[in-house]
Design a protein around this motif. Structure first.
Motif, mmCIF file in Angstrom:
data_model
loop_
_atom_site.group_PDB
_atom_site.id
_atom_site.type_symbol
_atom_site.label_atom_id
_atom_site.label_comp_id
_atom_site.label_asym_id
_atom_site.label_seq_id
_atom_site.Cartn_x
_atom_site.Cartn_y
_atom_site.Cartn_z
ATOM 1 N N LYS A 120 35.905 -1.381 -9.351
ATOM 2 C CA LYS A 120 35.868 -2.891 -9.213
ATOM 3 C C LYS A 120 35.364 -3.550 -10.305
ATOM 4 C CE LYS A 120 34.734 -6.668 -6.064
ATOM 5 N NZ LYS A 120 34.127 -7.145 -4.467
ATOM 6 N N VAL A 121 35.678 -4.508 -10.829
ATOM 7 C CA VAL A 121 35.182 -5.085 -11.899
ATOM 8 C C VAL A 121 34.661 -6.645 -11.391
ATOM 9 C CG1 VAL A 121 36.145 -3.861 -13.806
ATOM 10 C CG2 VAL A 121 37.381 -6.170 -12.827
ATOM 11 N N LYS A 122 33.386 -7.014 -12.165
ATOM 12 C CA LYS A 122 33.118 -8.206 -12.007
ATOM 13 C C LYS A 122 33.508 -9.626 -12.588
ATOM 14 C CE LYS A 122 28.249 -6.544 -10.927
ATOM 15 N NZ LYS A 122 26.901 -6.599 -11.516
ATOM 16 N N GLY A 123 34.140 -9.172 -13.867
ATOM 17 C CA GLY A 123 34.560 -10.251 -14.312
ATOM 18 C C GLY A 123 35.951 -9.971 -15.352
ATOM 19 N N TYR A 179 36.747 -17.822 -19.101
ATOM 20 C CA TYR A 179 35.588 -17.203 -18.446
ATOM 21 C C TYR A 179 34.461 -18.055 -17.685
ATOM 22 C CZ TYR A 179 31.813 -13.736 -17.505
ATOM 23 O OH TYR A 179 30.998 -12.788 -16.928
ATOM 24 N N GLY A 181 31.914 -16.617 -15.422
ATOM 25 C CA GLY A 181 30.755 -15.814 -14.980
ATOM 26 C C GLY A 181 29.555 -16.207 -15.977
ATOM 27 N N GLU A 182 28.498 -15.121 -15.559
ATOM 28 C CA GLU A 182 27.442 -15.011 -16.256
ATOM 29 C C GLU A 182 27.833 -14.471 -17.847
ATOM 30 O OE1 GLU A 182 24.503 -13.024 -14.085
ATOM 31 O OE2 GLU A 182 24.650 -14.471 -12.264
ATOM 32 N N LEU A 184 27.679 -11.995 -20.638
ATOM 33 C CA LEU A 184 27.791 -10.638 -20.851
ATOM 34 C C LEU A 184 27.725 -9.836 -22.258
ATOM 35 C CD1 LEU A 184 29.546 -8.147 -18.126
ATOM 36 C CD2 LEU A 184 29.813 -7.707 -20.623
ATOM 37 N N ILE A 210 32.192 -5.061 -16.208
ATOM 38 C CA ILE A 210 31.126 -4.783 -15.137
ATOM 39 C C ILE A 210 29.701 -5.164 -15.711
ATOM 40 C CG2 ILE A 210 30.183 -3.093 -13.485
ATOM 41 C CD1 ILE A 210 32.818 -1.426 -13.894
ATOM 42 N N ASP A 211 29.080 -4.473 -16.582
ATOM 43 C CA ASP A 211 27.766 -4.905 -16.844
ATOM 44 C C ASP A 211 27.861 -4.293 -18.546
ATOM 45 O OD1 ASP A 211 27.173 -2.130 -16.671
ATOM 46 O OD2 ASP A 211 26.692 -2.507 -14.769
ATOM 47 N N SER A 214 28.553 -0.190 -18.656
ATOM 48 C CA SER A 214 29.541 0.200 -18.054
ATOM 49 C C SER A 214 31.175 -0.069 -18.950
ATOM 50 C CB SER A 214 29.845 -0.308 -16.625
ATOM 51 O OG SER A 214 28.744 -0.211 -15.772
#
Length: 228
Positions: A120-123, A179, A181-182, A184, A210-211, A214
């Protein structure tokens, strides 16, 4: 399939276990696919494709086809037409019209690649393939054996590429992406992106992050079954 995996095969002599393309059959959603996987320990390329009569081929546990053999198969395939592919004992046999290629399989065991594929990926951001490819080519101009990385910064303002070489100078490129999200930041080898993007057909690719420690996952809707 070969073009989308062969560039990820290791070039190091010590990496014998990874010096080929792992080929196996997989079943997903009731369909059987031919899968090819390659890695050099830093990146991994995987592609699934439906192939006629794949059910008839015995590939229990998968096989390792050496890089040189795959290169010869790629040449044969580039000429067009249908290739008959089979496996017997420790050999891969390919036949097309009056051409016959016999490739001795590697005896090495391919590692459990499924363990390193992000579930799974976050963004996920969408970006034009040509824009990202051009950006990475600019970053690699400053690359040397000592300095060959690119910092990828993802923020609401877009995606920024930065390459710094104290001996040659700096390179910076900002690309438009959507984008929310936070922020990165992560470091990558631009050559890895170039190899992938040059072998994709999708105009707009998906980058999954992911971060900062990763892997980045690259996919495209017109490159079905393919991911890096």
């Amino acid at each position: 399939m070969i073009n989308k995996t062969i560039y990820s095969v290791t070039l190091e002599e010590a990496g014998f276990k990874l010096s080929g393309i792992f080929t196996e059959k997989v079943v997903r959603e009731g369909k059987t696919y031919l899968r090819m996987v390659s890695t050099d320990g830093h990146r991994l390329s995987l592609i699934d494709k439906e192939v006629k009569d794949i059910e008839k081929i015995k590939l229990d546990g998968g096989v390792m086809i050496p890089k040189k053999g795959m290169a010869e198969l790629s040449k044969l395939a580039s000429e067009g037409g249908t290739i008959e592919l089979g496996f017997k004992q420790s050999n891969c046999v390919a036949r097309k019209e009056n051409s016959l290629i016999v490739i001795r399989l590697l005896e090495s065991k391919f590692p459990d690649y499924s363990a390193v594929i992000p579930k799974k990926v976050k963004g996920v951001v969408k970006i034009k393939r040509e824009d990202l490819l051009d950006g990475m080519k600019k970053m690699i101009i400053l690359a040397t054996e000592t300095y060959r990385g690119v910092k990828v910064s993802l923020d609401k303002g877009g995606l920024e590429l930065v390459s710094i070489n104290p001996d040659l100078g700096d390179a910076q490129e900002k690309l438009e992406v959507e984008y929310k999200g936070e922020r990165l930041e992560a470091g990558f080898n631009p050559r890895y992106f170039i190899d992938v993007l040059q072998n994709m057909a999708t105009e707009v690719v998906d980058l999954g992050f992911i971060d900062n420690s990763s892997p980045c996952v690259i996919r495209g809707k017109d490159d079905e079954g393919f991911s890096v």
